[in-house]
Motif scaffolding. Structure first.
Motif, PDB file in Angstrom:
ATOM      1  N   ALA A 134       0.840  -1.202   0.000  1.00 55.01           N
ATOM      2  CA  ALA A 134       0.000   0.000   0.000  1.00 55.01           C
ATOM      3  C   ALA A 134       0.877   1.255   0.000  1.00 55.01           C
ATOM      4  CB  ALA A 134      -0.921  -0.001   1.217  1.00 55.01           C
ATOM      5  N   PHE A 135       1.896   1.256   0.822  1.00 54.76           N
ATOM      6  CA  PHE A 135       2.835   2.378   0.892  1.00 54.76           C
ATOM      7  C   PHE A 135       3.507   2.610  -0.464  1.00 54.76           C
ATOM      8  CE2 PHE A 135       7.314   3.559   1.496  1.00 54.76           C
ATOM      9  CZ  PHE A 135       7.171   4.798   2.108  1.00 54.76           C
ATOM     10  N   ARG A 136       4.025   1.540  -1.058  1.00 57.01           N
ATOM     11  CA  ARG A 136       4.733   1.657  -2.339  1.00 57.01           C
ATOM     12  C   ARG A 136       3.808   2.142  -3.450  1.00 57.01           C
ATOM     13  NH1 ARG A 136       7.443  -3.924  -1.167  1.00 57.01           N
ATOM     14  NH2 ARG A 136       9.500  -3.291  -0.471  1.00 57.01           N
ATOM     15  N   PHE A 137       2.617   1.554  -3.554  1.00 55.48           N
ATOM     16  CA  PHE A 137       1.709   1.946  -4.629  1.00 55.48           C
ATOM     17  C   PHE A 137       1.427   3.438  -4.586  1.00 55.48           C
ATOM     18  CE2 PHE A 137      -2.604   2.920  -6.107  1.00 55.48           C
ATOM     19  CZ  PHE A 137      -2.418   2.658  -7.455  1.00 55.48           C
ATOM     20  N   LEU A 138       1.075   3.936  -3.435  1.00 60.20           N
ATOM     21  CA  LEU A 138       0.740   5.357  -3.329  1.00 60.20           C
ATOM     22  C   LEU A 138       1.917   6.253  -3.701  1.00 60.20           C
ATOM     23  CD1 LEU A 138      -1.444   5.258  -0.108  1.00 60.20           C
ATOM     24  CD2 LEU A 138      -2.209   5.628  -2.475  1.00 60.20           C
ATOM     25  N   LEU A 139       3.107   5.915  -3.246  1.00 58.77           N
ATOM     26  CA  LEU A 139       4.257   6.765  -3.563  1.00 58.77           C
ATOM     27  C   LEU A 139       4.742   6.586  -5.003  1.00 58.77           C
ATOM     28  CD1 LEU A 139       6.138   6.819  -0.189  1.00 58.77           C
ATOM     29  CD2 LEU A 139       4.941   8.675  -1.302  1.00 58.77           C
ATOM     30  N   TYR A 140       4.643   5.390  -5.558  1.00 53.22           N
ATOM     31  CA  TYR A 140       5.006   5.218  -6.968  1.00 53.22           C
ATOM     32  C   TYR A 140       4.028   5.984  -7.853  1.00 53.22           C
ATOM     33  CZ  TYR A 140       8.111   1.308  -5.707  1.00 53.22           C
ATOM     34  OH  TYR A 140       9.095   0.513  -5.179  1.00 53.22           O
ATOM     35  N   ARG A 141       2.750   5.851  -7.579  1.00 52.41           N
ATOM     36  CA  ARG A 141       1.720   6.482  -8.415  1.00 52.41           C
ATOM     37  C   ARG A 141       1.757   8.000  -8.329  1.00 52.41           C
ATOM     38  NH1 ARG A 141      -0.870   8.694 -11.670  1.00 52.41           N
ATOM     39  NH2 ARG A 141      -3.099   8.661 -11.945  1.00 52.41           N
ATOM     40  N   TYR A 142       1.928   8.529  -7.119  1.00 56.16           N
ATOM     41  CA  TYR A 142       1.802   9.970  -6.939  1.00 56.16           C
ATOM     42  C   TYR A 142       3.124  10.713  -6.755  1.00 56.16           C
ATOM     43  CZ  TYR A 142      -3.090   8.894  -6.732  1.00 56.16           C
ATOM     44  OH  TYR A 142      -4.340   8.450  -7.061  1.00 56.16           O
ATOM     45  N   TRP A 143       4.247   9.988  -6.795  1.00 53.02           N
ATOM     46  CA  TRP A 143       5.526  10.675  -6.711  1.00 53.02           C
ATOM     47  C   TRP A 143       6.455  10.235  -7.841  1.00 53.02           C
ATOM     48  CZ3 TRP A 143      10.442   9.249  -3.897  1.00 53.02           C
ATOM     49  CH2 TRP A 143      11.361  10.293  -3.948  1.00 53.02           C
ATOM     50  N   VAL A 144       6.885   8.989  -7.845  1.00 55.63           N
ATOM     51  CA  VAL A 144       7.874   8.523  -8.827  1.00 55.63           C
ATOM     52  C   VAL A 144       7.334   8.609 -10.246  1.00 55.63           C
ATOM     53  CG1 VAL A 144       9.284   6.568  -9.573  1.00 55.63           C
ATOM     54  CG2 VAL A 144       8.974   7.010  -7.132  1.00 55.63           C
ATOM     55  N   PHE A 145       6.128   8.093 -10.482  1.00 56.29           N
ATOM     56  CA  PHE A 145       5.547   8.086 -11.827  1.00 56.29           C
ATOM     57  C   PHE A 145       4.400   9.086 -11.951  1.00 56.29           C
ATOM     58  CE2 PHE A 145       7.311   3.749 -11.370  1.00 56.29           C
ATOM     59  CZ  PHE A 145       8.162   3.748 -12.455  1.00 56.29           C
ATOM     60  N   ALA A 146       4.421  10.145 -11.189  1.00 58.49           N
ATOM     61  CA  ALA A 146       3.350  11.141 -11.234  1.00 58.49           C
ATOM     62  C   ALA A 146       3.328  11.838 -12.591  1.00 58.49           C
ATOM     63  CB  ALA A 146       3.537  12.161 -10.119  1.00 58.49           C
ATOM     64  N   PRO A 147       2.148  12.048 -13.160  1.00 62.04           N
ATOM     65  CA  PRO A 147       2.046  12.684 -14.476  1.00 62.04           C
ATOM     66  C   PRO A 147       2.607  14.107 -14.515  1.00 62.04           C
ATOM     67  CG  PRO A 147      -0.050  11.723 -13.842  1.00 62.04           C
ATOM     68  CD  PRO A 147       0.858  11.601 -12.666  1.00 62.04           C
ATOM     69  N   HIS A 148       2.665  14.771 -13.385  1.00 68.34           N
ATOM     70  CA  HIS A 148       3.124  16.155 -13.360  1.00 68.34           C
ATOM     71  C   HIS A 148       4.640  16.310 -13.299  1.00 68.34           C
ATOM     72  CE1 HIS A 148       3.093  15.067  -9.095  1.00 68.34           C
ATOM     73  NE2 HIS A 148       4.055  15.953  -8.973  1.00 68.34           N
ATOM     74  N   ARG A 149       5.379  15.209 -13.186  1.00 76.56           N
ATOM     75  CA  ARG A 149       6.840  15.314 -13.093  1.00 76.56           C
ATOM     76  C   ARG A 149       7.380  15.968 -14.367  1.00 76.56           C
ATOM     77  NH1 ARG A 149       9.062  12.572  -8.535  1.00 76.56           N
ATOM     78  NH2 ARG A 149      10.922  13.669  -9.191  1.00 76.56           N
ATOM     79  N   ALA A 150       8.235  16.954 -14.217  1.00 77.82           N
ATOM     80  CA  ALA A 150       8.712  17.758 -15.340  1.00 77.82           C
ATOM     81  C   ALA A 150       9.423  16.922 -16.403  1.00 77.82           C
ATOM     82  CB  ALA A 150       9.643  18.863 -14.835  1.00 77.82           C
ATOM     83  N   ASP A 151      10.135  15.881 -15.994  1.00 78.60           N
ATOM     84  CA  ASP A 151      10.844  15.066 -16.983  1.00 78.60           C
ATOM     85  C   ASP A 151      10.066  13.806 -17.356  1.00 78.60           C
ATOM     86  OD1 ASP A 151      11.266  13.697 -14.561  1.00 78.60           O
ATOM     87  OD2 ASP A 151      13.208  12.938 -15.218  1.00 78.60           O
ATOM     88  N   GLY A 152       8.788  13.746 -16.970  1.00 81.87           N
ATOM     89  CA  GLY A 152       7.948  12.614 -17.338  1.00 81.87           C
ATOM     90  C   GLY A 152       7.425  12.773 -18.754  1.00 81.87           C
ATOM     91  N   TYR A 153       7.186  11.685 -19.429  1.00 79.08           N
ATOM     92  CA  TYR A 153       6.711  11.737 -20.810  1.00 79.08           C
ATOM     93  C   TYR A 153       5.349  12.421 -20.916  1.00 79.08           C
ATOM     94  CZ  TYR A 153      10.624   8.911 -22.288  1.00 79.08           C
ATOM     95  OH  TYR A 153      11.889   8.471 -22.565  1.00 79.08           O
ATOM     96  N   THR A 154       4.489  12.238 -19.901  1.00 79.10           N
ATOM     97  CA  THR A 154       3.187  12.895 -19.924  1.00 79.10           C
ATOM     98  C   THR A 154       3.346  14.406 -19.866  1.00 79.10           C
ATOM     99  OG1 THR A 154       2.172  11.001 -18.853  1.00 79.10           O
ATOM    100  CG2 THR A 154       0.962  13.064 -18.753  1.00 79.10           C
ATOM    101  N   ALA A 155       4.177  14.896 -18.968  1.00 75.99           N
ATOM    102  CA  ALA A 155       4.388  16.337 -18.840  1.00 75.99           C
ATOM    103  C   ALA A 155       5.017  16.912 -20.107  1.00 75.99           C
ATOM    104  CB  ALA A 155       5.259  16.639 -17.627  1.00 75.99           C
ATOM    105  N   MET A 156       5.970  16.190 -20.684  1.00 76.35           N
ATOM    106  CA  MET A 156       6.608  16.680 -21.912  1.00 76.35           C
ATOM    107  C   MET A 156       5.602  16.710 -23.059  1.00 76.35           C
ATOM    108  SD  MET A 156      10.519  15.234 -21.827  1.00 76.35           S
ATOM    109  CE  MET A 156      10.169  13.542 -21.435  1.00 76.35           C
ATOM    110  N   GLN A 157       4.732  15.698 -23.152  1.00 78.53           N
ATOM    111  CA  GLN A 157       3.716  15.671 -24.203  1.00 78.53           C
ATOM    112  C   GLN A 157       2.712  16.803 -24.003  1.00 78.53           C
ATOM    113  OE1 GLN A 157       1.242  12.176 -24.244  1.00 78.53           O
ATOM    114  NE2 GLN A 157       0.589  12.525 -26.337  1.00 78.53           N
TER     115      GLN A 157
END
Length: 191
Positions: A134-157
């Motif tokens: 539960a801890f990992r899922f929440l932090l992976y989803r909303y921190w590591v792979f968050a759509p708003h991360r500046a160097d994420g593919y979603t943010a760049m697109q």
């Protein structure tokens, strides 16, 4: 109700399902390696044959496997260009999750004196796993792979689409998607 489900599906549930599938593969690796090491498959005298060492090795191997699964399947549209930083952040969360599993194992094995293979598996691979997952899922989803991360593919697109829209507006044309939005607002013949 359908809109709520669609929203939850798009934002959370589909990621949780994929995360669960990847997690099951990681779980198989974790439990399999842990039990092989605890049963002495690679020798009884090494540090990794004890409960804590076996758990460290098994979680490390399962973390590497789950990073690949989450990066290229679960959160593929949100993976980051800087994969080294992504792997580092993923690993930090995994280590913190490992700490949760180890704490459960340590309490059971050393504080409560439940020092047999079944108790080690229940405390480390059931109770610790549920809490750590539960801890990992929440932090992976909303921190590591968050759509708003500046160097994420979603943010760049999204930045590219915004730049294209701004360029189209500056050129005097309708921004991409505006024509479709306007058409969607017009009553259809079937209404």
């Amino acid at each position: 109700m359908k809109k709520i489900w669609d929203y939850l599906w798009e934002r959370l549930v589909r990621y949780a399902v994929k995360f669960g599938v990847v997690g099951l593969a990681g779980y198989a690796i974790d439990v399999g390696v842990f039990n092989m090491l605890r049963l002495g498959a690679f020798g009884d005298d090494a540090w990794y044959a004890g409960p804590i060492g076996a758990k460290v090795v098994s979680v490390t191997l399962s973390t590497i496997a789950t990073w690949f699964g989450n990066r290229y399947w679960t959160f593929r549209e949100h993976r980051r260009k800087n994969f080294i930083l992504e792997l580092f952040e993923f690993s930090v969360i995994a280590v913190l999750g490992l700490g949760i599993s180890l704490a459960c194992l340590w309490v059971s094995h050393f504080m409560l004196g439940l020092n047999n293979l079944v108790a080690d598996n229940i405390s480390g691979n059931v109770i610790g796993l549920v809490l750590a997952t539960a801890f990992r899922f929440l932090l992976y989803r909303y921190w590591v792979f968050a759509p708003h991360r500046a160097d994420g593919y979603t943010a760049m697109q999204n930045a590219r689409l915004e730049a294209d829209a701004a360029a189209a507006m500056a050129a005097g044309g309708a921004a991409p998607g505006e024509a479709a939005d306007a058409a969607a607002l017009q009553p259809s013949e079937n209404s």
